[in-house]
Design a protein around this motif. Structure first.
Motif, short mmCIF file in Angstrom:
data_model
loop_
_atom_site.label_atom_id
_atom_site.label_comp_id
_atom_site.label_asym_id
_atom_site.label_seq_id
_atom_site.Cartn_x
_atom_site.Cartn_y
_atom_site.Cartn_z
N ARG A 5 25.69 48.66 -27.17
CA ARG A 5 24.51 48.71 -27.95
C ARG A 5 23.11 48.29 -27.26
O ARG A 5 23.16 47.60 -26.35
CB ARG A 5 24.69 47.66 -29.23
CG ARG A 5 25.84 47.80 -29.96
CD ARG A 5 25.41 48.57 -31.37
NE ARG A 5 26.51 48.80 -32.19
CZ ARG A 5 27.13 48.27 -33.21
NH1 ARG A 5 26.07 47.19 -33.78
NH2 ARG A 5 27.77 48.38 -34.03
N ASP A 45 20.29 49.02 -32.77
CA ASP A 45 22.07 49.06 -33.12
C ASP A 45 22.81 50.42 -32.49
O ASP A 45 23.91 50.37 -32.95
CB ASP A 45 22.10 48.96 -34.82
CG ASP A 45 21.94 47.30 -35.09
OD1 ASP A 45 22.52 46.47 -34.35
OD2 ASP A 45 21.26 47.17 -35.94
N LEU A 46 22.01 51.35 -32.02
CA LEU A 46 22.61 52.44 -31.41
C LEU A 46 23.21 52.03 -30.15
O LEU A 46 22.84 51.36 -29.38
CB LEU A 46 21.87 53.75 -31.53
CG LEU A 46 21.15 54.35 -32.67
CD1 LEU A 46 20.48 55.71 -32.43
CD2 LEU A 46 22.57 54.84 -33.48
N THR A 47 24.38 52.63 -29.75
CA THR A 47 24.97 52.51 -28.49
C THR A 47 24.13 53.42 -27.49
O THR A 47 23.23 54.22 -27.82
CB THR A 47 26.49 52.88 -28.11
OG1 THR A 47 26.44 54.34 -28.42
CG2 THR A 47 27.30 52.22 -29.26
#
Lengths: 302, 276
Positions: free
Chosen positions: A132, A96-98
């Motif tokens: 993401r 869920d991090l870019t």
């Protein structure tokens, strides 16, 4: 040049002593000099990753010693890590991090990191910065992994199957990047099962089988260990028995034979044909390729 | 940062580690990780909601049970029992049960292995990953104390340092216990089961919902060796007072012993990557 990676008598064992355990690495000796690209080849399960994990300092050796820049990468992890970059076989990123957030987290954790944008541009991911991680393709994720490995401007780089899952163009870009890093002085150890990759990139290589190195040297030295091969077709009516070579495989008029000395054998053959005014068809003479060597090694194992 | 700056940081790291504190560069590394973890937490609305709502719900349940208890002889009012127990509920729910799935998820998606290839040390990885949960828990503790003092007529903390000692020991102990439990948890889903024993024991037997003072003496004596009981006692003592020197020392010893055990368990059993 200085030895950057030195491996002596490395053994790595999983599980308990005796029957229950498994020796993944069984006595390895090799070293990699500064500014060199060294490739570890082998089929799946040959022990490449088990070896690299010890060099990366993720696991201690069961036996033997490993030195990276003269230090023990497991016990002196903090000192060694500042100068190494690691690309694991499977990158672990929170989904869920870019891309930019992932790279920034990594860069902020390093002593002397490249700017995030620069690291992403190196692997051509700059335009995907706000995406993401879970939306990246497999190849893009490999490249993000490579960007993180390069983020700290490492002097020693470990790449575990760096181009698996990449399309041909991305693979080519990665090769150029590896060559550029080598030219800038980095020492690179990579594992791969793409033989073309090893042939293109490696200054020296080692082929592993069942936890041991069975063949090592420059690509030229390694392929020289196997005989070259000559193939041609004899004109109709010429009896293969009159050929000046022994040990040929004869299939009708089609002849194939192996020789350790390609130039001499080929000269002998052609002079013989000229003297008899014979025209040989479909002449094909070539040295052993890395693929031939690799297959021969794999074949011996059976 | 220049190379010389980096060398300087290493040298001062020696001084910091002598004092048992993280060096400035260790702080920097943990901050980088904590920031990413906080971003992830804020993107996981369910987790935030559970972290915020569960303690409130549990305290609601406590207040109805406490209403039926005879608190005479405990020296505490119902509001005091609910609010001081609430601190423990926050620590257990937000830190212990909140962190197990975090550690398991990061292990299974190989983030922990990835992080170990960089400059972060193993301890920094575990602490940095716990930072968002600790922040949430600390914020809730502050709110609880403020609510108690301003709205529920509970006295201001008698000894703020002692209250903080309890909270900080709670952070360390429960983070380590969460990591130790994660070692025996295969998937994120099964964390709901593996966290159950300590959660239940703590809610029922650690003075969070029922003060030990209303229990039979023998039962209370057993409950005093549970890990979270020592934290409840220290925090309640810091806020309301009530322990004598020996009792306080015993609670501290129990808390430190459990913390040491949990840290040992993590060093011994924690796994950094999925089983092959």
């Amino acid at each position: 040049m200085d030895t950057m990676i030195d491996v002596r008598g490395l053994r790595r064992r999983y599980g308990p002593r005796g029957e229950g355990g498994f020796d993944a690495v069984r006595g390895l000796d090799f070293s990699v000099r500064g500014g060199e690209v060294f490739a570890l080849l082998g089929t799946n399960g040959a022990g490449k990753t088990s070896t690299v994990e010890v060099l990366e300092g993720l696991a201690p050796p069961t036996e033997g010693t490993v030195r990276v820049m003269g230090r023990d990468p497991y016990r002196e992890r903090a000192e060694v890590r500042r100068h190494t970059g690691v690309m694991l076989q499977e990158g672990g990123f929170p989904s869920d991090l870019t891309v930019a957030e992932t790279a920034r987290m990594w860069a902020d954790s390093l002593t002397a990191a490249r700017p995030v944008a620069e690291a992403l541009d190196l692997v051509d991911l700059g335009h995907r910065a706000t995406v993401r991680v879970k939306q990246l393709s497999g190849g893009e994720r490999r490249r993000l992994d490579l960007a993180l490995a390069l983020a700290g401007r490492p002097r020693v780089l470990f790449l575990d199957e760096p181009t698996t899952g990449l399309d041909p163009q991305a693979r080519h870009t990665t090769w150029q990047l590896v060559q550029q890093l080598r030219d800038e002085g980095a020492t690179i150890l990579l594992t791969t099962h793409y033989l073309e990759e090893a042939e293109t990139l490696a200054d020296r290589l080692a082929i592993m089988r069942a936890g041991q190195i069975v063949l090592a040297g420059t690509p030229g030295e390694v392929t020289a260990a196997l005989p070259s091969r000559i193939r041609f077709t004899l004109p109709d009516g010429v009896d293969p028995a009159v050929l000046p070579v022994g040990g040929a495989v004869v299939r009708g008029q089609e002849i194939e034979f192996e020789t350790p000395d390609l130039q001499t054998s080929l000269t002998d053959l052609l002079v013989w044909a000229r003297d008899r005014r014979l025209e040989l068809g479909g002449i094909d003479a070539r040295s052993a390729s890395l693929e031939d060597v690799f297959l021969a090694v794999a074949e011996e194992a059976r | 940062m220049s190379v010389t700056g980096a060398e300087g940081a290493t040298k001062s790291g020696g001084l910091w580690s002598v004092l048992g504190l993280p060096s400035p560069s260790a702080w920097r590394r943990m901050r980088a990780l904590a920031r990413a973890e906080l971003t992830l937490l804020l993107r996981n609305r369910t987790a935030v909601f559970v972290s915020l709502a569960m303690p409130v719900l549990m305290m609601g349940a406590t207040s109805s049970t406490v209403g039926e208890l005879d608190l005479e002889g405990t020296g505490f009012s119902a509001g005091e029992v609910v609010l001081t127990g609430g601190l423990g509920i926050v620590l257990v729910l937000v830190i212990y049960t909140g962190l197990i799935p975090t550690y398991v998820a990061r292990r299974e998606e190989r983030t922990l292995k990835r992080l170990r290839t960089g400059e972060l040390t193993d301890g920094e990885i575990l602490v940095g990953s716990a930072a968002p949960a600790a922040t949430l828990a600390l914020a809730q503790c502050v709110i609880l104390v403020a609510c108690g003092v301003l709205a529920f007529d509970v006295s201001a903390p008698r000894s703020l340092p002692l209250l903080l000692v309890g909270i900080v020991l709670g952070f360390v102990m429960l983070t380590a216990l969460a990591a130790a439990t994660a070692a025996f948890t295969k998937t994120v889903e099964s964390a709901q089961i593996t966290s159950m024993p300590l959660l239940m024991v703590s809610l029922v037997g650690s003075g969070l919902m029922v003060p030990l003072e209303v229990m039979p003496d023998a039962m209370a004596a057993v409950c005093r060796v549970f890990p979270v009981t020592s934290l409840t006692e220290l925090m309640r003592d810091g806020w309301l007072g009530g322990l004598d020197g020996t009792e306080r020392l015993r609670a501290l010893v129990v808390a430190v012993a459990w913390t040491a055990f949990a840290v040992f368990a993590v060093r011994r059993w924690f796994r950094w990557e999925p089983r092959h």
